[in-house]
Design an enzyme around this catalytic site. Sequence first.
Site, mmCIF file in Angstrom:
data_model
loop_
_atom_site.group_PDB
_atom_site.id
_atom_site.type_symbol
_atom_site.label_atom_id
_atom_site.label_comp_id
_atom_site.label_asym_id
_atom_site.label_seq_id
_atom_site.Cartn_x
_atom_site.Cartn_y
_atom_site.Cartn_z
ATOM 1 N N ASP A 40 -33.136 -28.342 -15.272
ATOM 2 C CA ASP A 40 -33.346 -26.898 -15.626
ATOM 3 C C ASP A 40 -34.419 -26.521 -16.504
ATOM 4 O O ASP A 40 -35.466 -27.097 -16.315
ATOM 5 C CB ASP A 40 -32.599 -27.166 -17.369
ATOM 6 C CG ASP A 40 -31.211 -26.911 -16.517
ATOM 7 O OD1 ASP A 40 -30.328 -26.481 -15.726
ATOM 8 O OD2 ASP A 40 -29.787 -27.303 -18.018
ATOM 9 N N LYS A 62 -33.094 -21.378 -17.172
ATOM 10 C CA LYS A 62 -32.349 -20.917 -18.039
ATOM 11 C C LYS A 62 -33.519 -20.488 -19.118
ATOM 12 O O LYS A 62 -33.580 -21.558 -20.027
ATOM 13 C CB LYS A 62 -30.768 -20.966 -18.357
ATOM 14 C CG LYS A 62 -30.335 -20.707 -17.296
ATOM 15 C CD LYS A 62 -28.546 -20.606 -17.160
ATOM 16 C CE LYS A 62 -28.112 -21.837 -17.102
ATOM 17 N NZ LYS A 62 -27.255 -22.554 -16.981
ATOM 18 N N GLY A 94 -32.292 -32.816 -22.542
ATOM 19 C CA GLY A 94 -30.718 -33.283 -23.884
ATOM 20 C C GLY A 94 -30.030 -34.386 -23.739
ATOM 21 O O GLY A 94 -30.477 -34.655 -22.434
ATOM 22 N N ASP A 95 -28.660 -33.514 -23.328
ATOM 23 C CA ASP A 95 -27.481 -34.539 -23.316
ATOM 24 C C ASP A 95 -26.882 -33.464 -22.884
ATOM 25 O O ASP A 95 -26.830 -32.175 -22.862
ATOM 26 C CB ASP A 95 -26.456 -35.479 -24.768
ATOM 27 C CG ASP A 95 -25.694 -35.670 -23.947
ATOM 28 O OD1 ASP A 95 -25.787 -37.059 -23.634
ATOM 29 O OD2 ASP A 95 -24.792 -35.207 -23.574
ATOM 30 N N MET A 176 -30.958 -23.038 -30.490
ATOM 31 C CA MET A 176 -31.156 -21.642 -30.044
ATOM 32 C C MET A 176 -30.872 -21.183 -30.951
ATOM 33 O O MET A 176 -30.205 -19.693 -30.251
ATOM 34 C CB MET A 176 -30.046 -21.703 -28.643
ATOM 35 C CG MET A 176 -30.071 -22.975 -27.064
ATOM 36 S SD MET A 176 -29.557 -22.746 -26.028
ATOM 37 C CE MET A 176 -27.663 -23.420 -27.006
ATOM 38 N N GLY A 205 -40.331 -30.402 -30.151
ATOM 39 C CA GLY A 205 -40.243 -31.586 -30.906
ATOM 40 C C GLY A 205 -40.280 -32.818 -29.782
ATOM 41 O O GLY A 205 -40.015 -32.794 -28.489
#
Length: 270
Positions: A40, A62, A94-95, A176, A205
Amino acid sequence: MREHGEQGRVFLVGAGPGDPELLMLKALRLLRQADVVVYDRLVSAAVLDLVPEGVSRISVGKAAGHHSLPQDQINELLVRLVRGGRCVVRLKGGDPFVFGRGSEEALRLKKAGIPFEVVPGITAATARSTYAGVPLTHRGVSRGVRLVTGHLREDQEIELDWRALSDPEATLVIYMGLSNLGILRERLIGAGLDPDIPAMAVQNGTLPQQRKLRGTLRNLPERVADAGMGAPLLIIVGRTVALADELDWFQTEEFPQEERHVAAVCLPRT
């Protein structure tokens, strides 16, 4: 080398928040063993650098208002790629199961009879708040955490339980939420949350270029706009934000953040 006809497998892997040193050991091993990596936009360049040369990389990134590949086509891509015994790593920022659509992809693989595994990653809420000096919980200050997405889908109204999210004894983390920050503010204040409760925006971050901006729920949208902050942006609303100055370990005058990935090591015992 895999034998011809051997069944492939898909690994839905969390890439974490950006800092490659926060990657899970299992995730690193799978990246080194993969035949193809589907990733991603939010996967950092530093994490992608861990993929060995010669391994196929496919970007399906995206961004708000633009999808290089729709989700249903990503699902079908994974099904196609795994044929022929390939080891496919689906790498997500992330997850995979926290606003990552990993469960949608897993359900499609299950339907196709394709074996898969899920490797958790450190999600932005925990990592970016920690690197910004904000504890999500703190005794006597915050007794719970709520994670939501502030992303509007096809101009639809954001349907959230605003009263539940306006609990002053919990920390609210919004993924988001940049483009709808003003709307989020109005809904939360309208549901009874104190306009002057501390709030913070964190951009990039855990990375050397991390930026953070502290204010209140009342003034954060304007301050973010004036500072020109952009995605990826995490919003934290709650009383624990007030602890950020005291707990700011990631960027200090003695230890500039540009040097942290090089200098942050344990010294040998004497």
